[in-house]
Design a protein around this motif. Structure first.
Motif, PDB file in Angstrom:
ATOM      1  N   ARG A 289       0.831  -1.207   0.000  1.00  0.00           N
ATOM      2  CA  ARG A 289       0.000   0.000   0.000  1.00  0.00           C
ATOM      3  C   ARG A 289       0.866   1.257   0.000  1.00  0.00           C
ATOM      4  N   ASP A 290       1.910   1.255   0.814  1.00  0.00           N
ATOM      5  CA  ASP A 290       2.801   2.421   0.859  1.00  0.00           C
ATOM      6  C   ASP A 290       3.483   2.645  -0.489  1.00  0.00           C
ATOM      7  N   LEU A 291       3.973   1.542  -1.077  1.00  0.00           N
ATOM      8  CA  LEU A 291       4.672   1.674  -2.350  1.00  0.00           C
ATOM      9  C   LEU A 291       3.711   2.138  -3.448  1.00  0.00           C
ATOM     10  N   ALA A 292       2.502   1.586  -3.478  1.00  0.00           N
ATOM     11  CA  ALA A 292       1.516   2.001  -4.478  1.00  0.00           C
ATOM     12  C   ALA A 292       1.161   3.478  -4.315  1.00  0.00           C
ATOM     13  N   ASP A 293       0.981   3.917  -3.066  1.00  0.00           N
ATOM     14  CA  ASP A 293       0.655   5.331  -2.811  1.00  0.00           C
ATOM     15  C   ASP A 293       1.768   6.246  -3.312  1.00  0.00           C
TER      16      ASP A 293
END
Length: 412
Positions: A289-293
């Motif tokens: 989720r962090d990387l996608a954001d």
């Protein structure tokens, strides 16, 4: 009356579906056949091919030539994966006999990667028919070029049965290979995405004197019918036959240049070994989720990312629970495909500095990364700060000049 009406509607729908399903594009092998194999008559023929060498009815070029009374097929030449596609990636291909035809098979992915004088002594013309994926690092175009060189040296004819570039004929990306990175995965000074069909590329290699011989070559390209430069493979209506085990669909060919270079560092899963080859970036230490954001916040044109979790069935990180992102190309024309992986490596270095791309890989992996990039300077500059902006100018080195040159070799 009702029955007649239903029958008429059925026939109309069937006709419409048949017309819709009919391939728009005829590959070179079909055009050659329509011309009754005229350029091969009276000659001893060798064929470089693999399972992608088929007509639109999925009949192998091997079988088409072998069964034609107009063609004397005397030898087959096997690139990576073999003529029938039964050899795994990277494994050497041995010499054998094709069981379906009894024709001798010579390996071009074993002790030698170019046909030897002994292999070519009993042929007059060498034919090439392979579906490529449009990227410089895919080894089939290297096989084609090396075979052209040898045919020139030995006075043999060379024929390319043309096929579509699955990435179309407009998009070009990546720097032109520098001399110290010439290798089998970057055999010639062309960009990473080069925007030419195999036949067009063959003409460019020969007429721009990029082959390692000055001897003349009798080169013939049998063009396709119906293809235009704006077509992706899915628009051709042709059946897709996987050219290697991890390119199962024409769509996968779009993602190969977006992830495959980073995959050479062997520190991330790019989906090979799972059901999404060349579609992901994942590891045990990533929060998807962090990387996608972070990546979506960059607003890379034509590209989006979503969190993904999976467990590879084989290969890198087999059996481990991985987290990361899946790549979605939403606008092919706008997407900077080859830079996607560098943006991913940039954001990984920002989120997980201990796992930056510059750390952990072996010298062998760095060397392979350089060869696939086509330059040692890309890694050197990028690894200083892990910033895409540091390599953008370098990544386009020689591209403008190549684009001007390539136009002279457009057949379509």
């Amino acid at each position: 009356m009702v029955r007649k009406l239903i029958t008429a509607i059925f026939l109309s729908v069937t006709t419409l579906l048949t017309a819709t399903a009919a391939p728009k594009v005829k590959p070179g092998i079909e055009v050659l056949r329509e011309n009754n194999f005229d350029i091969l008559k009276g000659k001893r023929v060798g064929l470089i091919t693999n399972p992608t060498g088929v007509d639109n009815e999925l009949r192998s070029t091997i079988d088409i030539l072998h069964e034609s009374p107009e063609v004397n097929l005397v030898a087959l030449f096997a690139p990576e994966h073999g003529v029938r596609g039964d050899i795994p990636a990277g494994e050497k291909v041995g010499g054998t006999t094709d069981p379906a035809t009894g024709v001798k098979v010579y390996s071009l992915y074993g002790a030698t990667r170019r046909p030897t004088a002994e292999m070519l002594k009993d042929i007059d013309v060498l034919v090439y028919d392979i579906q490529d994926n449009g990227c410089r690092s895919y080894t089939f175009i290297s096989t084609m070029g090396l075979a052209m060189e040898q045919c020139a040296r030995l006075g043999k004819e060379f024929v390319v049965l043309d096929r579509p570039n699955p990435l179309g004929g407009h998009k070009t990306e990546g720097l032109v290979t520098e001399p110290d990175c010439i290798s089998f995965v970057s055999q010639y000074p062309i960009p990473y995405i080069y925007g030419l069909t195999p036949g067009e590329l063959a003409r460019l290699l020969y007429e721009e004197h990029l082959l390692s011989t000055d001897k003349p070559l009798s080169l013939t390209v049998v063009p396709m019918k119906g293809w235009n430069r704006g077509m992706l493979f899915t628009e051709t209506g042709m059946p897709w036959v996987l050219p290697s085990p991890h390119i199962p669909s024409a769509e996968t060919a779009i993602y190969y240049p977006a992830t495959g270079i980073a995959g050479e560092l062997d520190y991330l899963s790019i989906g090979v070994g799972y059901t999404m080859p060349f579609r992901t970036f994942a590891a045990t230490w990533i929060d998807g989720r962090d990387l996608a954001d972070n990546l979506n916040a960059l607003q890379i044109p034509g590209v989006m990312f979503r969190p993904v979790s999976y467990k590879p069935y084989y290969g890198f990180s087999k059996g481990l629970n991985l987290n990361g992102v899946e790549v979605y190309v939403t606008d092919f024309e706008k997407a900077p495909l080859t830079l996607v992986q560098f943006y991913v490596m940039q954001e990984i270095a920002r989120l997980y500095p201990a796992h930056a791309a510059s750390k952990g890989a072996t010298a062998t992996r760095f060397d392979m990364f350089d060869k696939v990039c086509g330059s040692k300077d890309v890694r050197r500059k990028f690894f200083q700060r892990h910033k895409v902006e540091d390599i953008e100018t370098l990544w386009s080195k020689g591209l403008e000049e190549f684009n001007k040159t390539k136009k002279h070799y457009h057949i379509y």
